[in-house]
Scaffold this motif. Sequence first.
Motif: not given
Length: 184
Positions: A46, A9, A40-41, A44, A11, A68, A96, A72, A93, A82, A7
């Motif tokens: 979010l 973490g 890749d967050i 999404y 953006t 999402w 998310a 997951i 992150l 991260t 993932i």
Amino acid sequence: MSKIAIIIGSTRPGRNGKTVAHWVYEIANQRSDAEFEIVDIADYDLPLLDEPKGAASGEYTKPHTKAWSKKIDAFDGFIFVTPEYNHATSPALKNAIDFLYKEWNNKAAGFVGYGAAGATTAVENLRMIMAELEVADVRAQVRLSLFTDFENFSELKPAAFQEKSVHAMLDQVINWSSALSVLR
């Protein structure tokens, strides 16, 4: 065979996380004991927690949360890549992660941190979060320093020993993911 998400973490524009995640993925793909996928967050989009009910309810109403959740839920374990922002993981992150609850439960997590000091405090922050989500976090972790593993703080050039660190972390995540399968 365990399915492990790597993932990304962050953006942030110009982020190093995408490069780091792809480096981890290349190392992971040398193995035959698990399947790996980069998540890749940023894909999404979010927003800041816009669901009317808490994640523990599992009653999602928004299409982005449902997508999402589906993504997951499909994994047995996670590698969180991260950055460190002010001694914590990135807000993107954390957000998310907080969108979901049961999708994380009884799975394993490993960490690849990058920052001035290898994102050690960001990883410690994530370890507390994982405990609350019933995720078994593994001891081995990868600590990439912006000073020694990146050129000009942006081009990833990891020290030779870092690949061994990645394999040690992957060994533990895969073993724990398999062991926890009886609880899932």
